[in-house]
Design a protein around this motif. Structure first.
Motif, PDB file in Angstrom:
ATOM      1  N   CYS A  51      27.340  10.250  15.819  1.00  0.00           N
ATOM      2  CA  CYS A  51      26.077  10.297  15.078  1.00  0.00           C
ATOM      3  C   CYS A  51      26.370  10.333  13.583  1.00  0.00           C
ATOM      4  N   SER A  52      25.355  10.009  12.834  1.00  0.00           N
ATOM      5  CA  SER A  52      25.474   9.994  11.376  1.00  0.00           C
ATOM      6  C   SER A  52      24.074  10.156  10.793  1.00  0.00           C
ATOM      7  N   GLU A  53      23.983  10.125   9.484  1.00  0.00           N
ATOM      8  CA  GLU A  53      22.674  10.197   8.835  1.00  0.00           C
ATOM      9  C   GLU A  53      21.806   9.005   9.240  1.00  0.00           C
ATOM     10  N   ASP A  54      22.450   7.830   9.398  1.00  0.00           N
ATOM     11  CA  ASP A  54      21.727   6.624   9.803  1.00  0.00           C
ATOM     12  C   ASP A  54      21.521   6.540  11.316  1.00  0.00           C
ATOM     13  N   ASN A  55      22.251   7.344  12.071  1.00  0.00           N
ATOM     14  CA  ASN A  55      22.175   7.330  13.533  1.00  0.00           C
ATOM     15  C   ASN A  55      22.124   8.777  14.045  1.00  0.00           C
ATOM     16  N   PRO A  56      20.987   9.445  13.856  1.00  0.00           N
ATOM     17  CA  PRO A  56      20.884  10.855  14.263  1.00  0.00           C
ATOM     18  C   PRO A  56      20.930  11.004  15.789  1.00  0.00           C
TER      19      PRO A  56
END
Length: 91
Positions: free
Chosen positions: A53-58
């Protein structure tokens, strides 16, 4: 390979859980299956792995304990099943 539902949660959907189905083989053809089930500890937290996960892929799924997740999935197929972790200790 049939990836389980918990693995889909850990990977934020990168590896998808598939519907398990068995087709009856044609006459004369044999089918062999060697299932192996592995579950984490009942109280283990199942949440999206940091690398998935990431900021663009929560995270797509909320955190849940492994035990509660299994109870929830079991309840989907058995309507009369009591499925909360609290209920487990009283039955």
């Amino acid at each position: 390979v049939n990836i389980g539902d918990m693995f889909e949660r850990w990977t934020n959907g990168k590896f998808r859980s598939t519907v398990h189905r068995v087709l009856t083989p044609r006459v004369g053809n044999e089918r062999y299956s060697v299932p192996f089930f592995f579950e984490p500890d009942f109280d283990a937290l199942v949440k999206c792995l940091d690398v998935c996960c990431s900021e663009d892929n929560p995270p797509k799924f909320p955190p849940v304990t492994a035990g509660q997740h299994l109870l929830n999935m079991y309840a989907k197929t058995h309507a009369d099943f009591c499925h909360s972790a609290e209920d487990k200790s009283t039955n």
